[in-house]
Write an enzyme that holds these catalytic residues in place. Structure first.
Site, PDB file in Angstrom:
ATOM      1  N   ALA A 111      47.591 111.511  39.017  1.00 34.96           N
ATOM      2  CA  ALA A 111      47.765 111.203  40.442  1.00 34.96           C
ATOM      3  C   ALA A 111      48.539 109.900  40.615  1.00 34.96           C
ATOM      4  O   ALA A 111      48.403 108.986  39.802  1.00 34.96           O
ATOM      5  CB  ALA A 111      46.404 111.112  41.127  1.00 34.96           C
ATOM      6  N   ASP A 160      37.416 114.352  32.814  1.00 32.09           N
ATOM      7  CA  ASP A 160      37.441 113.159  31.996  1.00 32.09           C
ATOM      8  C   ASP A 160      38.242 113.461  30.720  1.00 32.09           C
ATOM      9  O   ASP A 160      38.253 114.607  30.256  1.00 32.09           O
ATOM     10  CB  ASP A 160      36.011 112.751  31.622  1.00 32.09           C
ATOM     11  CG  ASP A 160      35.965 111.406  30.934  1.00 32.09           C
ATOM     12  OD1 ASP A 160      36.066 111.376  29.689  1.00 32.09           O
ATOM     13  OD2 ASP A 160      35.836 110.380  31.634  1.00 32.09           O
ATOM     14  N   CYS A 230      51.994 100.148  33.262  1.00 33.95           N
ATOM     15  CA  CYS A 230      52.770  99.264  34.141  1.00 33.95           C
ATOM     16  C   CYS A 230      52.279  97.836  33.934  1.00 33.95           C
ATOM     17  O   CYS A 230      52.037  97.097  34.879  1.00 33.95           O
ATOM     18  CB  CYS A 230      52.677  99.696  35.605  1.00 33.95           C
ATOM     19  SG  CYS A 230      51.005  99.817  36.260  1.00 33.95           S
TER      20      CYS A 230
END
Length: 464
Positions: A111, A160, A230
């Site tokens: 997502a 998970d 990131c």
């Protein structure tokens, strides 16, 4: 950015990172804004209104100004995805690792769907994409974005990472865009600086190792693991590569890059595994780290399990009513979930059955619709898919003002169109369904997707 200060000791913590230029980094955050970029949907072929191309992604483009995407019907039609340019580097990686043979691909932390739609763009119908999101509340936006992308070869799951351990060797490519400390997003999201700390970096490092260890058995022998964050911190990047190379039988894959791109190539301290660092000021994009490893061992084989279910005569009769609404129906496996008919590329029928036994599936292929007697009530997914047989439906071309009214789920005044179910199009791109009646229009755009904000954009804002 001027109103935000870097966290204490943050810049000092990066002083020895490969390619870090302190002054250039500071100026990039203080004197320049995050660039706006989009990636076109290759399956929908909308007219591109673009500027400079993202050098490492053929379908990526920088925009001169940031428009109001909320008020662009082509955004809602899935003609493009708004994605940070550095993240599009995954498209460049795929050119060097994707084989011509059918592959199963997993986006583990998917997502909102930027990298999933990017992966999907590089896949043919023979390839299967599983887009997984761990956090339940983030699954709907992932499913919506893949619906807009329009293909039938993707499955969305909510699991998970440890749940994938039982799918031994099932995936040929696994992308782990791992949860991280987020320092690469400081320019785009200055509030992320409030959450950064050395302790959080170390916590993220531990979480990343757990996620990778949990999913590792699901990667096939000779399969590729793409690992990205990131973050700029070596603890979350090169140190993780050294841990992977020390713990598992993997080898680093070097990806060719153009020196003009400004990407910093690095190697981990111990195992010399290759990594690729993106710094604002050096690249036209935000912070990113990416790497590729190839698995050189087997975790065992997963036995193929075929479904024993057979279609009933009633289902065969229903299918005769459903199939005309799909282009080339012989290419798809049709199945029912409750009262709804769905379709997935035929070659993924057995894979879907296997995944159903191990994972919590939230979306499979394309939802076609349901039957009311002999009438088909088409689903929104069908409208936005590339498998729809548009000739089976009436189509209504909307102007800009009408398209916005439709997307707001407002009342529409359309008198010239034929009555019945109609695809509501903008510049030839389907937005969804409406049912045209003699005295009114029933707007079937999904309530949960409708535009809620009220300001109308200017003409300049509509320019892409």
């Amino acid at each position: 950015m001027q109103n935000h200060q870097f966290p204490a000791n943050f810049l000092d913590s990066l002083s020895n990172e490969p390619g870090f230029d302190r002054q250039n980094f500071i100026e990039a955050h203080q004197k320049s804004e995050s660039p706006t970029s989009i990636r076109l949907n290759p399956f929908k072929k909308a007219e591109s209104k673009t500027g400079e191309q993202v050098p490492w992604c053929a379908e990526g483009w920088y925009l001169d100004t940031r428009p109001s995407f909320t008020f662009d019907p082509l955004f809602h039609a899935g003609a493009y995805y708004v994605q940070e340019a550095s993240s599009m580097f995954i498209a460049h990686i795929l050119k060097y690792i994707k084989t011509n043979e059918p592959v199963n691909v997993l986006d583990l932390c998917a997502a909102p769907g930027g990298k999933s739609t990017l992966l999907n763009s590089a896949l043919t119908p023979d390839n299967l994409l599983v887009a997984n999101e761990i956090i339940k509340t983030r699954v709907p936006i992932l499913a919506d974005n893949l619906t807009r992308w329009g293909t039938a070869n993707s499955i969305v799951t909510n699991n998970d990472p440890k749940d994938f351990g039982g799918l031994t060797g099932f995936f040929d490519i696994v992308l782990v865009d791992a949860p991280c400390s987020g320092s690469g997003m400081f320019r785009k999201d200055p509030e992320a600086m409030d959450e950064w700390s050395p302790a959080n970096v170390n916590l993220c490092h531990q979480r990343q190792e757990r996620i990778l260890a949990d999913v590792y058995p699901a990667l096939s022998e000779d399969g590729y693991l793409i690992y990205s964050t990131c973050s700029y911190s070596h603890q979350e990047n090169e140190d993780v590569l050294d841990w992977l190379c020390s713990t598992f039988a993997v080898e680093s894959v070097r990806i060719p890059i153009n020196s003009d791109w400004g990407i910093v190539e690095s190697q981990s301290p111990e195992k010399k595994a290759w990594g690729y660092r993106f710094y604002p000021g050096k690249v036209k994009g935000e912070g990113l780290f990416a790497s590729v490893l190839r698995k050189r061992e087997s975790s065992g084989n997963l036995s193929s399990t075929k479904s024993n279910k057979t279609q009933s005569n009633k289902s065969d009769k229903e299918l005769d009513l459903i199939k005309p609404y799909v282009n080339d129906p012989s290419a798809y496996h049709f199945f029912k979930v409750n009262d709804d008919w769905l379709a997935i590329n035929k070659q993924h029928k057995d894979s879907l059955n296997i995944l159903q036994q191990h994972l919590y599936i939230k979306k499979s292929g394309v939802r076609i619709g349901r039957l009311a007697g002999r009438d088909v009530i088409p689903d929104h997914e069908l409208a936005q898919s590339i498998i729809i047989n548009k000739d089976a439906f009436e189509q209504t071309e909307l102007n800009y003002a009408q398209a916005i009214e439709y997307l707001r789920r407002d009342n529409l005044n359309i008198t010239e169109a034929k009555k019945g179910w109609s695809l509501m199009n903008f510049e030839g791109q389907p937005l969804g369904w409406a049912k045209l009646l003699p005295n009114r229009v029933n707007n079937y755009y999904p309530k949960e997707l409708r535009i809620l904000t009220s300001p109308r954009p200017s003409a300049k804002e509509r320019e892409l």
